[in-house]
Design a protein around this motif. Structure first.
Motif, short mmCIF file in Angstrom:
data_model
loop_
_atom_site.label_atom_id
_atom_site.label_comp_id
_atom_site.label_asym_id
_atom_site.label_seq_id
_atom_site.Cartn_x
_atom_site.Cartn_y
_atom_site.Cartn_z
N PRO A 68 0.90 -1.37 -0.01
CA PRO A 68 -0.01 0.02 0.18
C PRO A 68 0.83 1.31 0.08
O PRO A 68 0.73 2.03 -0.72
N THR A 69 1.70 1.41 0.92
CA THR A 69 2.67 2.38 1.14
C THR A 69 4.01 2.06 1.80
O THR A 69 3.93 1.29 2.49
N ALA A 70 4.99 2.64 1.50
CA ALA A 70 6.33 2.27 2.30
C ALA A 70 6.13 3.39 3.36
O ALA A 70 7.09 3.59 4.44
N TYR A 96 6.49 -1.42 -5.84
CA TYR A 96 5.14 -0.69 -6.33
C TYR A 96 4.38 -0.62 -5.18
O TYR A 96 3.64 -1.26 -4.31
N GLU A 97 4.04 0.80 -5.11
CA GLU A 97 3.22 1.51 -3.87
C GLU A 97 2.02 1.76 -4.56
O GLU A 97 1.91 2.64 -5.52
N LEU A 98 1.03 1.40 -3.93
CA LEU A 98 -0.36 1.64 -4.76
C LEU A 98 -0.69 3.05 -4.24
O LEU A 98 -1.29 3.80 -5.29
N GLY A 99 -0.49 3.56 -3.29
CA GLY A 99 -0.90 4.95 -2.80
C GLY A 99 -2.38 5.10 -2.53
O GLY A 99 -2.77 5.27 -1.37
N ASP A 100 -3.20 4.98 -3.54
CA ASP A 100 -4.76 5.13 -3.39
C ASP A 100 -5.27 4.07 -4.31
O ASP A 100 -4.84 3.15 -5.24
N ALA A 101 -6.69 4.36 -4.32
CA ALA A 101 -7.51 3.46 -5.31
C ALA A 101 -7.15 3.47 -6.61
O ALA A 101 -7.13 2.48 -7.24
N ALA A 102 -6.84 4.79 -6.98
CA ALA A 102 -6.62 4.96 -8.43
C ALA A 102 -5.20 4.30 -8.86
O ALA A 102 -5.30 3.50 -9.77
N GLY A 103 -4.35 4.17 -7.84
CA GLY A 103 -2.94 3.66 -8.05
C GLY A 103 -3.14 2.13 -8.19
O GLY A 103 -2.62 1.49 -8.85
N ARG A 104 -4.05 1.77 -7.44
CA ARG A 104 -4.25 0.18 -7.04
C ARG A 104 -4.92 -0.32 -8.49
O ARG A 104 -4.60 -1.21 -9.12
N GLN A 105 -6.03 0.59 -8.88
CA GLN A 105 -6.47 0.29 -10.21
C GLN A 105 -5.45 0.18 -11.24
O GLN A 105 -5.51 -0.89 -12.32
N ARG A 106 -4.75 1.04 -11.53
CA ARG A 106 -3.92 1.36 -12.55
C ARG A 106 -2.92 0.04 -12.40
O ARG A 106 -2.69 -0.54 -13.47
N ILE A 183 -9.75 -2.02 14.69
CA ILE A 183 -9.00 -1.29 13.56
C ILE A 183 -10.35 -1.28 12.52
O ILE A 183 -11.15 -2.60 12.13
N ASP A 184 -10.75 -0.23 11.97
CA ASP A 184 -11.66 -0.14 11.10
C ASP A 184 -10.88 0.46 9.71
O ASP A 184 -10.48 1.75 9.58
N ASN A 185 -10.55 -0.45 8.83
CA ASN A 185 -9.98 -0.17 7.70
C ASN A 185 -10.80 0.84 6.73
O ASN A 185 -9.97 1.70 5.92
N GLY A 186 -11.83 0.85 6.67
CA GLY A 186 -12.59 1.92 5.98
C GLY A 186 -12.48 1.45 4.44
O GLY A 186 -12.10 0.40 4.00
N SER A 187 -12.06 2.43 3.66
CA SER A 187 -11.90 2.27 2.43
C SER A 187 -10.50 2.58 1.88
O SER A 187 -10.11 2.80 0.92
N ASP A 188 -9.87 2.87 2.97
CA ASP A 188 -8.39 3.47 2.78
C ASP A 188 -7.43 2.31 2.21
O ASP A 188 -6.97 1.29 2.97
N VAL A 189 -6.99 2.48 1.02
CA VAL A 189 -5.97 1.38 0.47
C VAL A 189 -4.80 1.48 1.19
O VAL A 189 -4.18 0.36 1.43
N THR A 190 -4.24 2.63 1.66
CA THR A 190 -2.87 2.30 2.42
C THR A 190 -2.83 1.67 3.69
O THR A 190 -2.01 1.51 4.33
N ILE B 86 7.77 9.57 -9.02
CA ILE B 86 8.54 8.76 -10.06
C ILE B 86 7.36 7.86 -10.94
O ILE B 86 7.26 8.03 -12.17
N ARG B 87 6.48 7.09 -10.17
CA ARG B 87 5.43 6.48 -10.73
C ARG B 87 4.50 7.48 -11.48
O ARG B 87 3.84 7.01 -12.59
N GLY B 88 4.33 8.67 -10.80
CA GLY B 88 3.52 9.58 -11.54
C GLY B 88 3.84 9.76 -13.12
O GLY B 88 3.21 10.14 -14.06
N ALA B 89 5.35 9.80 -13.10
CA ALA B 89 6.11 10.07 -14.58
C ALA B 89 5.96 8.82 -15.25
O ALA B 89 6.56 8.58 -16.35
N GLY B 90 5.48 7.75 -14.99
CA GLY B 90 5.39 6.37 -15.67
C GLY B 90 6.48 5.77 -15.45
O GLY B 90 6.66 4.76 -16.69
#
Lengths: 350, 350
Positions: A68-70, A96-106, A183-190, B86-90
């Motif tokens: 999810p994140t470093a 590969y850090e997902l960062g957020d839902a969009a990053g995960r999707q990508r 812990i309530d993870n909710g929708s937080d990808v990280t 970095i990932r934002g730059a692909g």
DNA sequence: CTGAAAGCGCTTACAG
DNA sequence: CTGAAAGCGCTTACAG
């Protein structure tokens, strides 16, 4: 600028094939020849071009770690543990850090991993069915840290049992009203998927089997952070029934809870006992009794699993379990007799 | 299993060259052709083979991040910040954790980075002359987080000024005996190079310019951790002169120091003020006044620098400075009149 | 044990 | 705008 295989070959007076074989220490090269080639390579400062060899072999020499994140303690530990094992095997790590839902999707949808790594290590992510399928389509070994699909090797911790042992410690101390900070993870990808449910289950199982009744007011969920723990503890100490002990599902939450107690003048452990979960670096500093789960070791184990799968592609997925242990510090003690508790409370209110 | 360029070409009824151009959106392809090619690629689920394109272009599409370890707060933040950019730059990120001195040696001496990345980002490492030379020989842009050789772009924080502002806050509050908890990196590779000297210099400059004298007993160095901070604070409060305020060079050290004070019954801020450095996630939780240095932003800035160098190879190295700011919380207050301090001390000793 | 040749899967001048 | 061909730097059957 960089010397090529052919230059080394010319210098050593052999063919490129021989240089290739000699430098990689594959058998079938005369010892003298090998030495001559190595000397020539050293002289010209030859370093194999990885792109060339990757294309020729189809191997990348790389393992991808998906996380999810470093920027959080748990993942930093897991990355360090896995990374050490991977590098020890002579492989590189692609992070590969997902960062957020969009990053995960990508990452998952756009074949972000395809062809980039020989194997992938997924750290604490609740993989959806489609994500699992996409990972399988990669055609490389996959291992996960945490509970995952049966098709992947995994490293787990028995969260329920670990939580139960923490609760039992509290119960054996004589506590009869024990709160939960969950812990309530909710929708937080990280936030990953630190198995919050299993820890709640452990709390409930221990409480019930001790003959105590479960009270929804005593179960406070919030986000997995010090702030979340502080908020949950605030709710507990201002709720209808005041516990004498609290089990927090993560040390970070316990830290926030401890701070609230201190601000409120509630002494630990005299007025309130608290147990955390993680054995975070700071737990020792604040004398927090906690469940040690060796995250570094979990990362190492996960990396070993993926390395094993790489070495033995046909093998069935395996599950490794990392033991936990309760670390007793000074945040837990028997509950005070009621009178002393009331006195302490009065003092606080002055 | 994976479809190749040629398959897409056959399906779209064009040559491989055209497919290559169409898919990468390079100009010089008829719109209709491009669309046809993309449709064909989608149909067969084509994903470009990275090894092939890397070999052909000589670009890896990857940036290497070199870091002591991912298992510490500072580096986790920096990795996350740099990684996002970095990932934002692909581009992909290759993570190299040094681990220990041997790992450091291995990476630098054995050309571990050669040909693996288009650029490298070095996070908080005091690079030796030979390490600097080896990095230069890579022939790719290098940027560093922290003070580095003039030949590399860097992202810095004015540690001395930041420390001075923290000290001035204490001085303006009326403190006249101020202790320092400083970082002693020793030989630990994983501690990186958080510029400890600049912070000590800031402490000394502020103390001196306030007309106060410097006292070696008031300067306690230790390893950069909560345990180190605890040890240093223990020495301060058992030393020949008891400060009324302390500046800690990192929040982690401040956390350890706060714990010692609490155990000793020394109230913060009534009996002792304390300022940290970092604005670590937990600083808000323990109400620590501290110097905020946005590590995530530093990581981002460093990544931008390296991306700029990649886009403009000829450009001279630049230095970006990330501002710091003092965050006032409840760990600092004016010193108590002497009498009240003594009373408080007496109480503690009961 | 060694070498010549083909091939890994792309990209890119070059020609048309 | 498009295609045929060469080439990126290795590895690996295959033959000797």
């Amino acid at each position: 600028m960089a010397a090529s295989l052919d230059e080394v070959a010319a210098r050593a007076g052999v063919s490129a094939s021989t240089v290739s074989r000699a430098l990689r220490d594959v058998p079938g090269v005369a010892l003298r020849t090998r030495e001559r080639v190595k000397a020539a390579a050293a002289e010209v400062g030859y370093v194999s071009n990885v792109s060339g060899s990757r294309l020729a072999t189809g191997k990348t020499g790389t393992i991808a770690i998906v996380v999810p994140t470093a920027a959080r303690w748990f993942f930093g530990q897991a990355i360090a543990g896995a990374g050490a094992v991977i590098r020890g095997a002579g492989l590189d790590v692609l992070l590969y850090e997902l960062g957020d839902a969009a990053g995960r999707q990508r990452l998952f949808a756009e074949h972000g991993l395809r062809g980039r790594a020989d194997a992938v290590l997924v750290l604490s992510l609740n993989l959806s069915g489609s994500e699992t399928r996409l990972l399988q389509q990669l055609g490389v070994p996959v291992a996960v840290l945490g509970v995952g699909p049966a098709s992947f090797s995994s490293v787990v911790v028995n969260d329920q049992l670990a939580a139960e042992s923490a609760l039992r410690h509290l119960i054996n101390l004589g506590h009869e009203v024990i709160g939960l900070i969950g812990i309530d993870n909710g929708s937080d990808v990280t936030s990953g998927s630190v198995p919050p449910i299993a820890r709640v289950a452990g709390y409930r199982a221990a409480v019930s089997s001790a003959g105590m009744s479960l009270d929804p007011d005593l179960e406070q969920l919030d986000e997995n952070s010090a702030a979340g723990g502080a908020a949950a503890m605030t709710r507990l100490i201002s709720g209808p029934v005041m516990p004498t002990a609290v089990f927090a599902s993560s040390d970070e939450m316990a830290f926030g809870a401890l701070h609230v107690l201190r601000s409120a003048g509630i002494r630990v452990p005299a007025d309130m006992s608290i147990v955390g979960f993680d054995n975070h670096d700071f737990a020792a500093v604040v004398d927090l009794t906690t469940v040690d789960q060796n995250v570094l070791a979990q990362g190492q184990a996960a990396a070993r699993l993926v390395l094993a799968a790489l070495a033995n592609p046909g093998a069935a997925p395996t599950t490794a379990s990392v033991p936990t242990r309760l670390v007793i510090r000074r945040s837990t003690a028997p509950p005070q007799p009621l009178r002393r508790r009331l006195e302490a409370t009065d003092t606080t209110q002055n």
